[in-house]
Design an enzyme around this catalytic site. Structure first.
Site, short mmCIF file in Angstrom:
data_model
loop_
_atom_site.label_atom_id
_atom_site.label_comp_id
_atom_site.label_asym_id
_atom_site.label_seq_id
_atom_site.Cartn_x
_atom_site.Cartn_y
_atom_site.Cartn_z
N LEU A 63 0.87 -1.18 0.00
CA LEU A 63 0.00 0.00 0.00
C LEU A 63 0.90 1.22 0.00
O LEU A 63 1.94 1.24 0.68
CB LEU A 63 -0.89 0.02 1.24
N ASP A 64 0.51 2.26 -0.73
CA ASP A 64 1.27 3.51 -0.71
C ASP A 64 1.26 4.10 0.69
O ASP A 64 0.34 3.85 1.48
CB ASP A 64 0.65 4.52 -1.68
N PRO A 65 2.25 4.93 1.04
CA PRO A 65 2.24 5.59 2.35
C PRO A 65 0.95 6.37 2.61
O PRO A 65 0.47 6.42 3.74
CB PRO A 65 3.45 6.52 2.28
#
Length: 319
Positions: A63-65
């Site tokens: 997951l992206d930050p």
């Protein structure tokens, strides 16, 4: 979802009392982690690993930050099924802002262009959402972890290199408008492996002739965990303070990640063959199976071919 220019290591000190360094121990099972915003998937994984004192861990799809939500973390023998969970169907609650395009396709990037948002009703928006549903060709964001010449694209982009992400086919099962509030759209997305929600939002904005970027993203579920009980890192840290040994009770068994695999029960002889990686003739139909010993213990995952032969893909140590 992949790394972007904001995806540098977070300043979390190794001495942080919430994440002590316990003695590593053999640990097997699956943790349904609720990843916080602002933390990379790898950093969240490392903190969970430290809290549990696990000797081996891996996650199933970054997951992206910017994103929050379900990040299945596999400990020990469960890491052997991580690759199968990577390709699973996933669902997201997404929010986007119309009228602004950024270089990362989300709110952490730099503004590329601002445009007026035309008069749009729900039907017009839903019509464009429908065109982005099904098997579609998608161009991933330039700021992504996809590699070119062995180097992630986001690193090349950070260096100012001219980068083009190759288009690829992805599958979008649902892309629906949940709510509109001014220039903000709230969306529901269900998609297959390799789909970038940031790209879906970018392409929706272009189709609406005003541009758009992702402002929030939460992963709701990943098959086969359709109604997950997730745990935050802070919850886990508090639980560890109260009862460190009890953390292991939060883990799901490996079989939970194989819930959609058919069961192949074995007798003692068959179990011995599978335990030693030998092919086994069975009466089961072709397909993928999880093989269990007579006592119910998970031995291996594998496939039955057209000849009725079960071939082991991954075997599991006695747990």
């Amino acid at each position: 979802m992949g790394n972007r220019k904001s995806d540098s290591p977070e300043p979390v000190a190794l001495s942080d009392s919430r994440f002590p360094i316990p003695g590593f121990r053999p640990l097997n099972g699956i943790l349904l982690l609720d990843k916080p915003q602002g933390l990379s998937s790898n950093r969240a994984l490392q903190q969970a690993k430290r809290l549990f004192g696990a000797a081996k861990a891996g996650h199933t799809g970054s997951l992206d930050p910017l994103a929050t939500g379900l990040l299945p973390v596999c400990f020990g023998e469960a890491t052997k099924i991580a690759g199968h969970l990577l390709g699973a169907r996933k669902a997201y609650a997404a929010e986007c802002r119309l009228g602004i395009t950024t270089d990362t396709c989300d709110s952490e990037g730099s503004v590329v262009i601002k445009r007026a948002v035309p008069a749009l009703d729900g039907d017009a928006i839903r019509a464009e959402l429908a065109k982005l549903t099904g098997r579609i060709i998608q161009v991933p964001p330039v700021y992504s972890a996809l590699k070119q010449g062995g180097v992630p694209l986001y690193r090349r982009a950070r260096r100012g290199e001219a980068v083009e992400a190759p288009p690829r086919e992805v599958e979008v099962f649902r892309f629906e408008l949940v709510e509109r509030a001014g220039d903000t759209l709230r969306l529901h997305v269900e998609c297959g492996s390799g789909t970038y929600v940031r790209s879906l939002v970018r392409d929706l904005g272009e189709a609406l002739r005003c541009g758009a970027h992702l402002t929030a993203l939460r992963r709701l579920w990943v098959e086969p965990f359709r109604e997950p009980r997730m745990f935050t890192l802070d919850e886990l840290a508090r639980m560890r303070e109260r009862d460190a040994a009890g953390l292991g009770d939060l883990l799901l068994p490996i079989e939970a990640g194989l819930a959609d695999w058919a069961v192949l029960p074995l007798d003692e002889r068959g179990a011995d063959d599978v335990a030693h990686g030998r092919a086994l003739r069975v009466t089961a139909a072709p397909g993928r199976y999880r093989a269990h010993a007579p006592d119910g213990r998970l031995l291996a995952i594998g496939e039955v071919d057209a000849t009725g032969t079960f071939k082991v893909l991954r075997g599991f140590a006695r747990m």
